[in-house]
Write a protein that holds these residues in place. Structure first.
Motif, PDB file in Angstrom:
ATOM      1  N   VAL A  46       0.839  -1.203   0.000  1.00 37.65           N
ATOM      2  CA  VAL A  46       0.000   0.000   0.000  1.00 37.65           C
ATOM      3  C   VAL A  46       0.874   1.254   0.000  1.00 37.65           C
ATOM      4  CG1 VAL A  46      -1.539   1.374   1.468  1.00 37.65           C
ATOM      5  CG2 VAL A  46      -2.056  -1.028   1.033  1.00 37.65           C
ATOM      6  N   LEU A  47       1.850   1.296   0.900  1.00 42.35           N
ATOM      7  CA  LEU A  47       2.736   2.456   0.988  1.00 42.35           C
ATOM      8  C   LEU A  47       3.583   2.604  -0.266  1.00 42.35           C
ATOM      9  CD1 LEU A  47       3.850   2.067   4.708  1.00 42.35           C
ATOM     10  CD2 LEU A  47       2.358   3.842   3.775  1.00 42.35           C
ATOM     11  N   ASN A  48       3.994   1.471  -0.822  1.00 44.97           N
ATOM     12  CA  ASN A  48       4.780   1.498  -2.051  1.00 44.97           C
ATOM     13  C   ASN A  48       4.000   2.175  -3.173  1.00 44.97           C
ATOM     14  OD1 ASN A  48       7.220   0.658  -3.517  1.00 44.97           O
ATOM     15  ND2 ASN A  48       5.816  -0.646  -4.660  1.00 44.97           N
ATOM     16  N   ASN A  49       2.707   1.856  -3.261  1.00 43.96           N
ATOM     17  CA  ASN A  49       1.870   2.448  -4.299  1.00 43.96           C
ATOM     18  C   ASN A  49       1.694   3.950  -4.068  1.00 43.96           C
ATOM     19  OD1 ASN A  49      -0.827   3.238  -5.603  1.00 43.96           O
ATOM     20  ND2 ASN A  49      -0.468   1.208  -6.458  1.00 43.96           N
ATOM     21  N   LEU A  50       1.438   4.326  -2.809  1.00 44.63           N
ATOM     22  CA  LEU A  50       1.242   5.746  -2.505  1.00 44.63           C
ATOM     23  C   LEU A  50       2.520   6.550  -2.741  1.00 44.63           C
ATOM     24  CD1 LEU A  50      -0.894   5.582   0.774  1.00 44.63           C
ATOM     25  CD2 LEU A  50      -1.684   5.955  -1.567  1.00 44.63           C
ATOM     26  N   LEU A  51       3.664   5.978  -2.353  1.00 47.82           N
ATOM     27  CA  LEU A  51       4.937   6.678  -2.543  1.00 47.82           C
ATOM     28  C   LEU A  51       5.302   6.761  -4.023  1.00 47.82           C
ATOM     29  CD1 LEU A  51       6.840   5.157   0.482  1.00 47.82           C
ATOM     30  CD2 LEU A  51       6.242   7.558   0.189  1.00 47.82           C
ATOM     31  N   SER A  52       4.963   5.714  -4.774  1.00 50.21           N
ATOM     32  CA  SER A  52       5.209   5.734  -6.211  1.00 50.21           C
ATOM     33  C   SER A  52       4.425   6.865  -6.866  1.00 50.21           C
ATOM     34  CB  SER A  52       4.813   4.391  -6.830  1.00 50.21           C
ATOM     35  OG  SER A  52       4.977   4.412  -8.234  1.00 50.21           O
ATOM     36  N   ASN A  53       3.150   7.020  -6.457  1.00 54.73           N
ATOM     37  CA  ASN A  53       2.345   8.116  -6.985  1.00 54.73           C
ATOM     38  C   ASN A  53       2.933   9.465  -6.590  1.00 54.73           C
ATOM     39  OD1 ASN A  53       0.439   6.595  -8.319  1.00 54.73           O
ATOM     40  ND2 ASN A  53      -0.979   6.528  -6.601  1.00 54.73           N
ATOM     41  N   ALA A  54       3.388   9.561  -5.334  1.00 56.77           N
ATOM     42  CA  ALA A  54       3.959  10.819  -4.867  1.00 56.77           C
ATOM     43  C   ALA A  54       5.178  11.208  -5.707  1.00 56.77           C
ATOM     44  CB  ALA A  54       4.345  10.707  -3.394  1.00 56.77           C
ATOM     45  N   LEU A  55       6.034  10.225  -6.015  1.00 58.98           N
ATOM     46  CA  LEU A  55       7.219  10.512  -6.828  1.00 58.98           C
ATOM     47  C   LEU A  55       6.834  10.913  -8.248  1.00 58.98           C
ATOM     48  CD1 LEU A  55       9.767   7.702  -5.837  1.00 58.98           C
ATOM     49  CD2 LEU A  55       9.788  10.091  -5.160  1.00 58.98           C
ATOM     50  N   LYS A  56       5.809  10.253  -8.788  1.00 59.08           N
ATOM     51  CA  LYS A  56       5.415  10.523 -10.177  1.00 59.08           C
ATOM     52  C   LYS A  56       4.887  11.941 -10.362  1.00 59.08           C
ATOM     53  CE  LYS A  56       2.662   6.987 -10.959  1.00 59.08           C
ATOM     54  NZ  LYS A  56       1.781   6.045 -11.700  1.00 59.08           N
ATOM     55  N   PHE A  57       4.266  12.478  -9.314  1.00 56.47           N
ATOM     56  CA  PHE A  57       3.611  13.776  -9.466  1.00 56.47           C
ATOM     57  C   PHE A  57       4.269  14.886  -8.647  1.00 56.47           C
ATOM     58  CE2 PHE A  57       0.289  10.590 -10.353  1.00 56.47           C
ATOM     59  CZ  PHE A  57       0.066  10.918 -11.686  1.00 56.47           C
ATOM     60  N   THR A  58       5.510  14.630  -8.214  1.00 53.64           N
ATOM     61  CA  THR A  58       6.278  15.655  -7.500  1.00 53.64           C
ATOM     62  C   THR A  58       7.502  16.022  -8.337  1.00 53.64           C
ATOM     63  OG1 THR A  58       5.585  14.801  -5.334  1.00 53.64           O
ATOM     64  CG2 THR A  58       7.530  16.210  -5.389  1.00 53.64           C
ATOM     65  N   PRO A  59       7.669  17.294  -8.693  1.00 53.41           N
ATOM     66  CA  PRO A  59       8.827  17.686  -9.507  1.00 53.41           C
ATOM     67  C   PRO A  59      10.129  17.606  -8.716  1.00 53.41           C
ATOM     68  CG  PRO A  59       7.586  19.614  -8.813  1.00 53.41           C
ATOM     69  CD  PRO A  59       6.780  18.423  -8.378  1.00 53.41           C
ATOM     70  N   SER A  60      11.221  17.570  -9.430  1.00 50.68           N
ATOM     71  CA  SER A  60      12.539  17.542  -8.799  1.00 50.68           C
ATOM     72  C   SER A  60      12.690  18.744  -7.868  1.00 50.68           C
ATOM     73  CB  SER A  60      13.628  17.576  -9.877  1.00 50.68           C
ATOM     74  OG  SER A  60      14.901  17.550  -9.289  1.00 50.68           O
ATOM     75  N   GLY A  61      13.258  18.486  -6.677  1.00 55.00           N
ATOM     76  CA  GLY A  61      13.383  19.527  -5.675  1.00 55.00           C
ATOM     77  C   GLY A  61      12.250  19.528  -4.667  1.00 55.00           C
ATOM     78  N   GLY A  62      11.225  18.704  -4.926  1.00 57.34           N
ATOM     79  CA  GLY A  62      10.091  18.626  -4.020  1.00 57.34           C
ATOM     80  C   GLY A  62      10.347  17.683  -2.857  1.00 57.34           C
ATOM     81  N   MET A  63       9.310  17.467  -2.044  1.00 57.78           N
ATOM     82  CA  MET A  63       9.451  16.640  -0.847  1.00 57.78           C
ATOM     83  C   MET A  63       8.282  15.683  -0.710  1.00 57.78           C
ATOM     84  SD  MET A  63       9.613  17.724   3.216  1.00 57.78           S
ATOM     85  CE  MET A  63      11.353  18.174   3.205  1.00 57.78           C
ATOM     86  N   VAL A  64       8.601  14.460  -0.249  1.00 56.92           N
ATOM     87  CA  VAL A  64       7.593  13.478   0.147  1.00 56.92           C
ATOM     88  C   VAL A  64       7.819  13.196   1.624  1.00 56.92           C
ATOM     89  CG1 VAL A  64       6.731  11.129  -0.164  1.00 56.92           C
ATOM     90  CG2 VAL A  64       7.496  12.447  -2.151  1.00 56.92           C
ATOM     91  N   ARG A  65       6.746  13.247   2.408  1.00 56.49           N
ATOM     92  CA  ARG A  65       6.876  13.100   3.860  1.00 56.49           C
ATOM     93  C   ARG A  65       5.917  12.034   4.380  1.00 56.49           C
ATOM     94  NH1 ARG A  65       4.326  16.738   7.997  1.00 56.49           N
ATOM     95  NH2 ARG A  65       5.240  16.171  10.009  1.00 56.49           N
TER      96      ARG A  65
END
Length: 355
Positions: free
Chosen positions: A250-269
């Protein structure tokens, strides 16, 4: 079968068989396996001796279960305590009965240390595998998508003239990028669906420990994408019943989405909020967010809200419908809050108790 026969069986069993008086908590009977365990780990005269050696969370769990043992027998409860040889994990099973009007408990325990440590090692490997898969879906597939678009652009610019030696080269490049990206997406989809097909296996574990291992692997690899990944670990252990493998998916899927839609220089928390009955796992990003007209459809099985990632990554797997399904299997729920252009936050709520 006579009482003597039962005593012979229990005395020679590998299980640690015992009985105790509910009022005093004293062990009245202990078979050879239990006595041998006492010799190694130290004297255990009553159930409180055992409880006192447990971490606070395990101690509270055991004492709460003992209070309600008459209505709900203790079965498959795993607790751990420290010894000179390290952590020891015991699976406890206890059942109430009455003898001459006195309330008693008969039970057995087994040492599941090796099985628990093996499972933890497997989960550690799964965390690394999922982190690698996440980077594959974001970094490699994204790069292949960009190369495919460049090849198409070059072909259109050349007019696809016959006899131009670059045309077959660019065409091959386009097809190779498309084929390899498709292979990776297919592998990721199969991996996710395989995890969904495995029966639910909820065990009581420390959520912070599980997330620490998974996020450690993920953060070190996500740095290659130019995106900062931050895990705010809680100070206290958070024990709950969960299927660790499915929660990682579940977390892998959510984090994958976060990476796909966050530009370089952004943050995932990622962080955890613990309440009395519920634990909330939060996953937020500083990405492009979800348009308002798509938010209400993100958890639908055949959702029209699927979007291509910032680097051309195509959606894969069963999407957020599968995430929602697996969370609900564990007795929880998931919700999303997002503002277009500012980011997205998913909140997974899971019950602490098994029921």
């Amino acid at each position: 079968m006579t009482n003597i026969a039962l005593k012979v069986l229990t005395e020679n069993s590998n299980l640690m068989v015992f009985s105790l008086d509910r009022e005093s908590g004293l062990f009245e009977h202990a078979n050879h396996a239990f006595r041998f365990f006492q010799e190694i780990q130290g004297p255990l005269q009553n159930i409180q001796d055992l409880a006192d050696r447990l971490p606070v969370e395990d101690r509270d769990l055991l004492q709460a279960r003992l209070l309600g043992v008459e209505n709900s027998p203790i079965e498959g409860t795993v607790v751990k305590f420290s010894s000179e040889g390290g952590q020891v994990y015991l699976e406890l099973n206890m059942y109430p009965y009455s003898e001459a009007g006195i309330s008693k408990i008969a039970g057995y325990a087994r040492d599941v240390t090796l099985q628990t440590e093996f499972q933890q090692a497997i989960l550690g490997h799964n965390s690394m595998k999922n982190a690698i898969l996440n980077i594959l879906s974001h970094d490699l597939v994204g790069s292949l998508a960009i190369l495919e678009k460049l090849a198409v652009l070059a072909l259109e610019t050349s007019g696809r003239k016959q006899g131009d030696p670059l045309v077959p080269v660019l065409t091959s490049m386009q097809e190779m990028c498309r084929s390899n990206a498709g292979l990776i997406r297919g592998f990721l989809r199969k991996e996710f669906l395989t995890s969904m097909g495995v029966p639910l296996n909820r065990v009581r574990a420390d959520l912070n420990d599980m997330l620490k291992g998974f996020m450690g692997q993920f953060a070190s690899m996500a740095a290659e994408c130019g995106i900062s990944v931050q895990y705010d670990q809680g100070k206290s252990p958070v024990h709950l019943f969960m299927d660790q493998d499915k929660l990682i998916q579940v977390l892998n899927n959510l984090l994958s989405n976060a990476l796909k839609f966050t530009p370089s220089g952004g943050m995932v928390r990622v962080w955890v909020e613990s309440g009395r009955d519920l634990v909330t796992i939060c996953v937020s990003d500083t990405g492009i967010g979800i348009p308002a007209h798509l938010k209400e459809h993100v958890f639908e099985k055949f959702s029209s809200s699927k979007r291509t990632g910032l680097n051309g990554e195509e959606p894969h797997g069963m999407g957020l419908w599968a995430v929602k399904t697996m969370v609900e299997w564990m007795g929880g729920n998931i919700r999303v809050d997002s503002t277009e252009g500012q980011g997205t936050e998913f909140r997974i709520e899971l019950p602490i108790t098994q029921s």
